[in-house]
Design an enzyme around this catalytic site. Structure first.
Site, mmCIF file in Angstrom:
data_model
loop_
_atom_site.group_PDB
_atom_site.id
_atom_site.type_symbol
_atom_site.label_atom_id
_atom_site.label_comp_id
_atom_site.label_asym_id
_atom_site.label_seq_id
_atom_site.Cartn_x
_atom_site.Cartn_y
_atom_site.Cartn_z
ATOM 1 N N ARG A 247 3.953 -3.617 4.479
ATOM 2 C CA ARG A 247 3.909 -2.380 5.256
ATOM 3 C C ARG A 247 5.251 -2.134 5.919
ATOM 4 O O ARG A 247 5.869 -3.035 6.459
ATOM 5 C CB ARG A 247 2.825 -2.479 6.315
ATOM 6 C CG ARG A 247 1.522 -1.910 5.835
ATOM 7 C CD ARG A 247 0.530 -1.900 6.938
ATOM 8 N NE ARG A 247 1.119 -1.394 8.156
ATOM 9 C CZ ARG A 247 0.658 -1.707 9.366
ATOM 10 N NH1 ARG A 247 -0.348 -2.506 9.494
ATOM 11 N NH2 ARG A 247 1.230 -1.194 10.438
ATOM 12 N N ALA A 249 6.140 -0.630 8.624
ATOM 13 C CA ALA A 249 6.285 -0.885 10.052
ATOM 14 C C ALA A 249 6.486 -2.373 10.321
ATOM 15 O O ALA A 249 7.112 -2.756 11.300
ATOM 16 C CB ALA A 249 5.046 -0.381 10.791
ATOM 17 N N LYS A 250 5.954 -3.205 9.433
ATOM 18 C CA LYS A 250 6.019 -4.653 9.662
ATOM 19 C C LYS A 250 7.233 -5.268 8.970
ATOM 20 O O LYS A 250 7.584 -6.408 9.190
ATOM 21 C CB LYS A 250 4.755 -5.310 9.084
ATOM 22 C CG LYS A 250 3.470 -4.888 9.761
ATOM 23 C CD LYS A 250 3.132 -5.840 10.900
ATOM 24 C CE LYS A 250 2.207 -5.244 11.924
ATOM 25 N NZ LYS A 250 0.832 -5.227 11.521
ATOM 26 N N ARG A 251 7.836 -4.495 8.064
ATOM 27 C CA ARG A 251 8.886 -5.044 7.230
ATOM 28 C C ARG A 251 10.176 -5.154 8.013
ATOM 29 O O ARG A 251 10.600 -4.193 8.652
ATOM 30 C CB ARG A 251 9.100 -4.089 6.055
ATOM 31 C CG ARG A 251 9.725 -4.726 4.855
ATOM 32 C CD ARG A 251 9.870 -3.662 3.814
ATOM 33 N NE ARG A 251 11.198 -3.100 3.910
ATOM 34 C CZ ARG A 251 12.037 -3.068 2.886
ATOM 35 N NH1 ARG A 251 11.698 -3.552 1.730
ATOM 36 N NH2 ARG A 251 13.228 -2.539 3.040
#
Ligand code: GLU
Length: 286
Positions: A247, A249-251
């Site tokens: 994802r 946003a998490k990357r």
């Protein structure tokens, strides 16, 4: 009825492609129906929100060509309103003070053989729910405390609830989150309380946001019922991820819009590509 949608970023960093996608969907949803598109800055987390990122949000939306209607609403200027809603819930016995630290909650969960799990992992075990009134008052006078919703009591009061997800009706199950925090130790509101109050205050008719917030809607629906607020329609959209399924946003290292701009990206082209579901550099909607 006029369609009103909103983009509600938290100023905890620069916006990235995932934000652009979400803002664009919310913007187009309203504009294609002759409606209004609003901006709200969700900056009540004192540990993570930074005023300098608000300017970045404004700059990035302008770069994308996404104009919002009216004044942007800034949550940190509205703390007394959230406090008043909390007072109301408190007066009706629907919230209780919680003195637990994160570490104490984790230890209690680890020690119990069958800790119930909900949408977000293990549920709050209810340690402070049954404290005698005298002990509560004594501890409130000198210990930092959050306020938690007594979900069992609240759902008993509200009865069964539903919300509209696009064309579908979803039965709300707020107990999936257990006794959620509605006011934090360090802030007079939590995300759940503030977002519910502000969607009503801004008369949002359609919430367009990422599917990562789908489950939170169970709690928002309950808070709407308790506070006598209207329920918008919801449209949770798929999230962007990279080709490996991470994802955005998490990357780590997901490109910010500022970086794309500096690298000479053409915002009109970017917006058109996003609208067509074609994502730069092998990103996917998933
Ligand atoms: N402030 C939240 C975020 O940036 C979004 C809240 C919402 O759209 O309901 O993730």
């Amino acid at each position: 009825m006029t369609v009103i949608s909103r983009f509600a970023p938290s100023p905890t960093g620069r916006l990235h492609l995932g934000h652009a996608y979400s803002a664009l969907l919310a913007h187009d949803f309203a504009r294609s129906r002759g409606g209004r598109f609003l901006l709200r800055i969700e900056d009540i987390d004192p540990g993570r929100a930074r005023p300098e990122f608000v300017g970045g949000i404004v700059e990035d939306l302008a770069w994308l060509g996404l104009a919002w209607d009216g004044e942007m609403l800034v949550q940190s200027r509205r703390l007394p309103l959230y406090a008043a809603a909390l007072d109301d819930l408190r007066a009706r016995g629907l919230v209780y003070p919680c003195f637990c630290t994160r570490a104490a909650i984790a230890a209690e969960i680890a020690a119990s053989a069958a800790a119930p799990h909900g949408a977000d992992g293990p549920l709050y075990p209810g340690t402070c729910r049954g404290l005698p009134e005298l002990e509560r008052e004594r501890r409130m006078a000198r210990e930092p405390h959050a306020w938690r919703l007594d979900v069992a009591r609240a759902t008993e009061l509200s009865g069964p609830l539903v919300w509209c997800e696009g064309e579908k009706e979803i039965a709300a199950e707020p107990s999936l989150f257990g006794d959620v925090v509605v006011a934090r130790k360090d802030a007079p509101a939590s995300y759940h309380l503030a977002v519910t109050i502000d969607d009503a205050a801004q008369q949002v008719s359609d919430v367009v946001r990422g599917v990562d917030l789908f489950a939170a809607t169970h709690v928002h629906r309950l808070l709407q019922a308790l506070l006598g607020l209207p329920t918008p329609r919801y449209h949770h959209h798929a999230l962007l991820s990279d080709a490996q399924g991470n994802r955005l946003a998490k990357r780590r290292g997901a490109p910010s819009l500022a970086a794309l701009r500096e690298a000479g990206a053409d915002p009109h082209r970017l917006v058109e590509e996003l609208r067509a579901g074609r994502l730069p550099d092998g990103f996917l909607v998933g």
